[in-house]
Write an enzyme that holds these catalytic residues in place. Sequence first.
Site, short mmCIF file in Angstrom:
data_model
loop_
_atom_site.label_atom_id
_atom_site.label_comp_id
_atom_site.label_asym_id
_atom_site.label_seq_id
_atom_site.Cartn_x
_atom_site.Cartn_y
_atom_site.Cartn_z
N ARG A 94 0.83 -1.20 0.00
CA ARG A 94 0.00 0.00 0.00
C ARG A 94 0.87 1.26 0.00
O ARG A 94 0.51 2.26 -0.57
CB ARG A 94 -0.89 -0.02 1.25
CG ARG A 94 -2.09 0.88 1.18
CD ARG A 94 -2.89 0.88 2.49
NE ARG A 94 -2.91 -0.37 3.20
CZ ARG A 94 -3.93 -1.25 3.19
NH1 ARG A 94 -5.01 -0.99 2.50
NH2 ARG A 94 -3.86 -2.36 3.90
N TYR A 95 1.99 1.21 0.70
CA TYR A 95 2.89 2.36 0.81
C TYR A 95 4.21 1.97 0.13
O TYR A 95 4.61 0.80 0.15
CB TYR A 95 3.17 2.69 2.28
CG TYR A 95 1.93 2.83 3.13
CD1 TYR A 95 1.20 4.01 3.13
CD2 TYR A 95 1.49 1.77 3.93
CE1 TYR A 95 0.06 4.14 3.91
CE2 TYR A 95 0.35 1.90 4.71
CZ TYR A 95 -0.36 3.07 4.70
OH TYR A 95 -1.48 3.20 5.48
N ARG A 98 7.20 -0.21 2.21
CA ARG A 98 6.92 -1.38 3.06
C ARG A 98 5.78 -2.22 2.51
O ARG A 98 4.91 -1.70 1.81
CB ARG A 98 6.60 -0.95 4.49
CG ARG A 98 5.44 0.03 4.62
CD ARG A 98 5.61 0.84 5.91
NE ARG A 98 4.52 1.75 6.17
CZ ARG A 98 4.44 2.98 5.66
NH1 ARG A 98 5.36 3.43 4.84
NH2 ARG A 98 3.43 3.76 5.97
N CYS A 107 -4.76 -17.59 14.56
CA CYS A 107 -4.32 -16.81 15.72
C CYS A 107 -4.52 -17.68 16.97
O CYS A 107 -5.31 -18.63 16.94
CB CYS A 107 -5.15 -15.55 15.88
SG CYS A 107 -5.16 -14.51 14.42
N CYS A 111 -10.15 -12.16 18.21
CA CYS A 111 -10.68 -10.94 18.79
C CYS A 111 -12.02 -10.64 18.12
O CYS A 111 -12.13 -10.72 16.89
CB CYS A 111 -9.70 -9.80 18.56
SG CYS A 111 -8.01 -10.26 19.01
N CYS A 114 -11.97 -8.04 15.23
CA CYS A 114 -10.87 -8.15 14.25
C CYS A 114 -11.27 -7.61 12.88
O CYS A 114 -12.31 -7.97 12.33
CB CYS A 114 -10.47 -9.61 14.12
SG CYS A 114 -9.19 -9.85 12.86
N ARG A 116 -9.84 -8.36 10.19
CA ARG A 116 -9.70 -9.42 9.19
C ARG A 116 -10.54 -10.63 9.58
O ARG A 116 -10.22 -11.77 9.24
CB ARG A 116 -8.23 -9.83 9.03
CG ARG A 116 -7.35 -8.72 8.52
CD ARG A 116 -6.13 -9.22 7.76
NE ARG A 116 -5.37 -8.10 7.26
CZ ARG A 116 -4.24 -7.64 7.80
NH1 ARG A 116 -3.72 -8.25 8.86
NH2 ARG A 116 -3.61 -6.61 7.29
N ASP A 277 -12.18 -0.49 13.08
CA ASP A 277 -12.49 -0.58 11.64
C ASP A 277 -13.94 -1.03 11.44
O ASP A 277 -14.56 -1.63 12.32
CB ASP A 277 -11.54 -1.57 10.96
CG ASP A 277 -10.13 -1.02 10.94
OD1 ASP A 277 -9.95 0.12 10.50
OD2 ASP A 277 -9.20 -1.74 11.39
N ASP A 314 -7.88 3.94 9.64
CA ASP A 314 -7.63 3.30 8.35
C ASP A 314 -8.80 3.66 7.46
O ASP A 314 -9.95 3.29 7.75
CB ASP A 314 -7.56 1.77 8.54
CG ASP A 314 -6.21 1.25 8.13
OD1 ASP A 314 -5.83 1.48 6.97
OD2 ASP A 314 -5.55 0.62 8.98
N LYS A 321 -3.67 4.67 6.19
CA LYS A 321 -3.91 5.20 7.54
C LYS A 321 -3.69 6.70 7.57
O LYS A 321 -2.75 7.19 6.95
CB LYS A 321 -2.92 4.59 8.52
CG LYS A 321 -3.14 3.14 8.83
CD LYS A 321 -2.11 2.69 9.86
CE LYS A 321 -2.22 1.21 10.11
NZ LYS A 321 -2.03 0.42 8.88
S1 SF4 Z 1 -6.92 -8.81 15.74
FE1 SF4 Z 1 -7.46 -10.44 14.27
S2 SF4 Z 1 -5.49 -11.05 13.37
FE2 SF4 Z 1 -5.03 -9.94 15.28
S3 SF4 Z 1 -4.90 -11.54 16.89
FE3 SF4 Z 1 -6.99 -10.73 16.91
S4 SF4 Z 1 -8.10 -12.17 15.57
FE4 SF4 Z 1 -5.94 -12.44 15.10
#
Ligand code: SF4
Length: 362
Positions: A94-95, A98, A107, A111, A114, A116, A277, A314, A321
């Site tokens: 994206r940048y 990097r 994971c 979360c 999350c 994603r 997000d 974001d 960002k």
């Molecule tokens: S935010 Fe998403 S990618 Fe990061 S640890 Fe939690 S579940 Fe996994």
Amino acid sequence: MNRTNLLRTLREPGELVAHGLVRRENLAELQKVAARYAIAVTPAIAALIDRGDPGDPIARQFIPSAAELVAQVSERADPIGDDAHSPVQGIVHRYPDRVLFKLVHVCAVYCRFCFRREMVGPGKDSALSQEAYAAALDYIRSRREIWEVILTGGDPLMLSPRRLAGIMADLAAIDHVKIIRLHTRLPVADPARISAEVVAALKIEGATTWVALHANHARELTDEAREAVARLIDAGIPMVSQSVLLKGVNDDPVALEALMRAFVECRIKPYYLHHGDLAPGTSHLRTTLARGQELMRHLRGRVSGLCQLDYMLDIPGGAGKSPVGPSFLSPQDSLAGQREVGEETRYRVTDYCGEVHLYPPG
Ligand code: SF4
């Protein structure tokens, strides 16, 4: 149920009921959530949850809720637009200087907020194939402007130390890659996994390793988590923090201040506070941008400069960002009518108590 007996990660709503983490009457709805989004609560995280507190800030992050079934019109499966900037599988560029290198889609914990969440979890593409990995490395090798590679996912520290060491060596062998940064939740979610072998895998000749720890509440930084962090930092690996601003978790001045102080006590430099997000089914955990700015205003001046960080948004769709303030400086012009004819433009600067001062143009 004795919670100290928990020896493995809980992954099913029924297990959460059995361990007193959700009520049985919520089971049917949570099974619908589980059919869509992965669940994982490690023993370290389960031990932190206060079962007697219905608003426990650790539970809010990891225990599924029926509110996740309610999607807002503004929410989207790829909220930060990774796909729009993915030239080859596993890479987000994206940048200019990097890239993100997404190695795994699993994971230790999942979360509930999350960004994603549609991409991570068992059953999603679990890791890059050998061919896709080689193509991603070729991409990095062919772009001399790539100075930093950010290993993310999923959680890259879920890889075995042997695999991790191989990846680190492959990246460090590319002349223009100087920095390898890993984003992880593992020191908090499963501190014992930050073993001597993992630390050794991250130390590499030819590039500098940085680790970004994701944590959102000071209670996550237990003695065990602090020891895991110390193993990394004592080995010479610098660390930064990243947190997400979450309703009922850290959206009050006391909680946010305590989190930043805890990071600094652990030798982790506070880096980013992400605005939540627009991930599907997460509106119950998002705050307003105005609330985020108010909290940042509180931190500024009242808390050591070491604890200061950037509040980041974001931009949906993939534009990247942007820091979203608050700004303490504005042109005096914004004070309509107070500027005298012929006077040079000056600035208004607001101090940490909210008092406004004028500052000359040069
Ligand atoms: S935010 Fe998403 S990618 Fe990061 S640890 Fe939690 S579940 Fe996994």
